[in-house]
Design a protein around this motif. Structure first.
Motif, PDB file in Angstrom:
ATOM      1  N   ARG A   1       0.829  -1.192   0.000  1.00 28.84           N
ATOM      2  CA  ARG A   1       0.000   0.000   0.000  1.00 28.84           C
ATOM      3  C   ARG A   1       0.871   1.251   0.000  1.00 28.84           C
ATOM      4  N   PRO A   2       0.456   2.226  -0.778  1.00 29.91           N
ATOM      5  CA  PRO A   2       1.253   3.462  -0.777  1.00 29.91           C
ATOM      6  C   PRO A   2       1.209   4.122   0.583  1.00 29.91           C
ATOM      7  N   SER A   3       2.346   4.462   1.066  1.00 30.74           N
ATOM      8  CA  SER A   3       2.406   5.096   2.378  1.00 30.74           C
ATOM      9  C   SER A   3       1.774   6.475   2.316  1.00 30.74           C
ATOM     10  N   ALA A   4       0.969   6.741   3.331  1.00 30.15           N
ATOM     11  CA  ALA A   4       0.292   8.038   3.381  1.00 30.15           C
ATOM     12  C   ALA A   4       1.311   9.142   3.605  1.00 30.15           C
ATOM     13  N   GLN A   5       1.255  10.099   2.748  1.00 32.53           N
ATOM     14  CA  GLN A   5       2.175  11.209   2.894  1.00 32.53           C
ATOM     15  C   GLN A   5       1.721  12.115   4.027  1.00 32.53           C
ATOM     16  N   ALA A   6       2.652  12.530   4.789  1.00 34.79           N
ATOM     17  CA  ALA A   6       2.325  13.417   5.902  1.00 34.79           C
ATOM     18  C   ALA A   6       1.818  14.747   5.354  1.00 34.79           C
ATOM     19  N   SER A   7       0.614  15.098   5.820  1.00 36.27           N
ATOM     20  CA  SER A   7       0.043  16.349   5.348  1.00 36.27           C
ATOM     21  C   SER A   7       0.752  17.513   6.024  1.00 36.27           C
ATOM     22  N   PRO A   8       0.975  18.574   5.278  1.00 36.08           N
ATOM     23  CA  PRO A   8       1.644  19.721   5.880  1.00 36.08           C
ATOM     24  C   PRO A   8       0.817  20.288   7.025  1.00 36.08           C
ATOM     25  N   GLN A   9       1.501  20.824   8.013  1.00 40.09           N
ATOM     26  CA  GLN A   9       0.828  21.342   9.187  1.00 40.09           C
ATOM     27  C   GLN A   9      -0.035  22.538   8.799  1.00 40.09           C
ATOM     28  N   SER A  10      -1.269  22.521   9.285  1.00 42.48           N
ATOM     29  CA  SER A  10      -2.183  23.609   8.955  1.00 42.48           C
ATOM     30  C   SER A  10      -1.887  24.836   9.807  1.00 42.48           C
ATOM     31  N   LEU A  11      -2.368  25.960   9.341  1.00 45.11           N
ATOM     32  CA  LEU A  11      -2.204  27.222  10.052  1.00 45.11           C
ATOM     33  C   LEU A  11      -3.463  27.489  10.877  1.00 45.11           C
ATOM     34  N   VAL A  12      -3.267  28.072  12.040  1.00 45.63           N
ATOM     35  CA  VAL A  12      -4.389  28.480  12.890  1.00 45.63           C
ATOM     36  C   VAL A  12      -4.308  29.986  13.066  1.00 45.63           C
ATOM     37  N   VAL A  13      -5.357  30.674  12.646  1.00 42.07           N
ATOM     38  CA  VAL A  13      -5.403  32.129  12.793  1.00 42.07           C
ATOM     39  C   VAL A  13      -6.725  32.513  13.429  1.00 42.07           C
ATOM     40  N   ALA A  14      -6.735  33.674  14.028  1.00 42.28           N
ATOM     41  CA  ALA A  14      -7.947  34.210  14.647  1.00 42.28           C
ATOM     42  C   ALA A  14      -8.522  35.289  13.733  1.00 42.28           C
ATOM     43  N   VAL A  15      -9.797  35.163  13.426  1.00 38.20           N
ATOM     44  CA  VAL A  15     -10.479  36.149  12.592  1.00 38.20           C
ATOM     45  C   VAL A  15     -11.521  36.852  13.462  1.00 38.20           C
ATOM     46  N   THR A  16     -11.470  38.149  13.501  1.00 37.93           N
ATOM     47  CA  THR A  16     -12.385  38.908  14.338  1.00 37.93           C
ATOM     48  C   THR A  16     -12.925  40.097  13.558  1.00 37.93           C
ATOM     49  N   GLY A  17     -13.927  40.745  14.118  1.00 41.85           N
ATOM     50  CA  GLY A  17     -14.508  41.910  13.456  1.00 41.85           C
ATOM     51  C   GLY A  17     -15.791  41.555  12.737  1.00 41.85           C
ATOM     52  N   ARG A  18     -16.009  42.185  11.582  1.00 39.27           N
ATOM     53  CA  ARG A  18     -17.264  42.042  10.866  1.00 39.27           C
ATOM     54  C   ARG A  18     -17.264  40.804   9.952  1.00 39.27           C
ATOM     55  N   VAL A  19     -17.232  39.645  10.607  1.00 36.56           N
ATOM     56  CA  VAL A  19     -17.370  38.375   9.898  1.00 36.56           C
ATOM     57  C   VAL A  19     -18.505  37.601  10.567  1.00 36.56           C
ATOM     58  N   ARG A  20     -19.032  36.643   9.838  1.00 35.36           N
ATOM     59  CA  ARG A  20     -20.196  35.913  10.357  1.00 35.36           C
ATOM     60  C   ARG A  20     -19.848  34.969  11.502  1.00 35.36           C
ATOM     61  N   LYS A  21     -18.668  34.386  11.472  1.00 31.84           N
ATOM     62  CA  LYS A  21     -18.280  33.422  12.502  1.00 31.84           C
ATOM     63  C   LYS A  21     -16.891  33.756  13.021  1.00 31.84           C
ATOM     64  N   PRO A  22     -16.755  34.800  13.852  1.00 39.28           N
ATOM     65  CA  PRO A  22     -15.428  35.136  14.369  1.00 39.28           C
ATOM     66  C   PRO A  22     -14.885  34.028  15.260  1.00 39.28           C
ATOM     67  N   GLY A  23     -13.582  33.904  15.249  1.00 39.48           N
ATOM     68  CA  GLY A  23     -12.937  32.881  16.077  1.00 39.48           C
ATOM     69  C   GLY A  23     -11.755  32.285  15.342  1.00 39.48           C
ATOM     70  N   LEU A  24     -11.371  31.089  15.780  1.00 38.69           N
ATOM     71  CA  LEU A  24     -10.215  30.418  15.201  1.00 38.69           C
ATOM     72  C   LEU A  24     -10.619  29.647  13.946  1.00 38.69           C
ATOM     73  N   VAL A  25      -9.766  29.718  12.931  1.00 37.40           N
ATOM     74  CA  VAL A  25      -9.974  28.942  11.715  1.00 37.40           C
ATOM     75  C   VAL A  25      -8.671  28.250  11.357  1.00 37.40           C
ATOM     76  N   ARG A  26      -8.799  27.109  10.727  1.00 37.58           N
ATOM     77  CA  ARG A  26      -7.620  26.359  10.272  1.00 37.58           C
ATOM     78  C   ARG A  26      -7.510  26.513   8.759  1.00 37.58           C
ATOM     79  N   LEU A  27      -6.309  26.778   8.303  1.00 34.56           N
ATOM     80  CA  LEU A  27      -6.071  27.024   6.890  1.00 34.56           C
ATOM     81  C   LEU A  27      -4.846  26.226   6.432  1.00 34.56           C
ATOM     82  N   PRO A  28      -4.798  25.854   5.170  1.00 33.87           N
ATOM     83  CA  PRO A  28      -3.608  25.166   4.653  1.00 33.87           C
ATOM     84  C   PRO A  28      -2.458  26.135   4.497  1.00 33.87           C
ATOM     85  N   PRO A  29      -1.237  25.647   4.507  1.00 36.62           N
ATOM     86  CA  PRO A  29      -0.081  26.533   4.279  1.00 36.62           C
ATOM     87  C   PRO A  29      -0.230  27.276   2.950  1.00 36.62           C
ATOM     88  N   GLY A  30       0.147  28.521   2.964  1.00 41.65           N
ATOM     89  CA  GLY A  30       0.027  29.339   1.761  1.00 41.65           C
ATOM     90  C   GLY A  30      -1.309  30.040   1.622  1.00 41.65           C
TER      91      GLY A  30
END
Length: 217
Positions: free
Chosen positions: A68-97
């Motif tokens: 079986r093909p070995s699962a490639q390690a997924s790059p570590q996601s980014l965690v940022v805080a979004v605040t202000g005039r957004v519908r769901k303020p708080g922490l979000v996880r995003l891919p690198p880049g």
């Protein structure tokens, strides 16, 4: 000799009893047919009773499991805080880049009538930063001079520009209390003094005494 019967000149008849068992030509043919039928039946029964030999089944070929093909390690996601005039303020996880636009979209998008003219939606985000969308008193996300850092290295943490990661790194804060500080800043605007920390839920006098020399405004 007078009175005597003349001798019988007719040919002697067949032996008595022989003619009763003479089948004749038709009988012989019938007997031959019966005999042939009996021989055929006997041959058939003998053929049916012969020991049968069935071919042995071919051994099943077991294919080795393909690696079986070995699962490639997924790059570590980014965690940022979004605040202000957004519908769901708080922490979000995003891919690198990921960029500011991706962070805002992950927070549910902006509220109606939100001005994004000062927001650099194309800027790449960094792990642990705060993205403020149309918050009075805070630099717009991605604006000039906004690097996502809360304070210079080794100096006090600026409560008005600090990221979640920087607040979390303060002694005794942790991610939950750090998020409360960000939420307070999003609702009330920038801190006017360090003493405003006492208004944040979870920060009592002892906690404030521990943090007051480590933060600034």
């Amino acid at each position: 000799m007078p009175g005597a019967d003349p001798p019988d000149s007719s040919p002697p008849s067949a032996l008595p009893g022989r003619g009763a068992f003479d089948p004749g030509r038709r009988g012989l043919r019938a007997l031959a047919a019966v005999a042939a039928l009996v021989v055929a039946i006997a041959a058939y029964l003998a053929w049916q009773a012969r020991p049968s030999t069935e071919p042995a089944p071919e051994p099943a070929v077991v294919q080795p499991d393909a690696p079986r093909p070995s699962a490639q390690a997924s790059p570590q996601s980014l965690v940022v805080a979004v605040t202000g005039r957004v519908r769901k303020p708080g922490l979000v996880r995003l891919p690198p880049g990921a960029r500011v636009a991706d962070a805002i979209e992950a927070a549910g998008g902006v509220l109606p009538d939100t001005d994004l003219s000062a927001v650099n939606l194309a800027r790449k985000v960094t792990d642990g930063e705060l993205i403020a969308v149309a918050v009075p008193g805070l630099p717009a996300a991605g604006a000039a001079g906004d690097t996502g850092n809360g304070a210079a290295a080794g100096g006090p943490v600026n409560l008005n520009t600090a990221t979640l990661a920087q607040l979390d790194a303060l002694p005794g804060v942790g991610p939950v209390l750090a998020q409360r500080i960000l939420d307070y800043r999003a609702r009330h605007g920038e801190f006017r003094s360090v003493g405003d920390l006492r208004q944040v839920e979870g920060i009592g006098e002892s906690k404030f005494a521990q943090l007051k020399d480590l933060v600034t405004v």
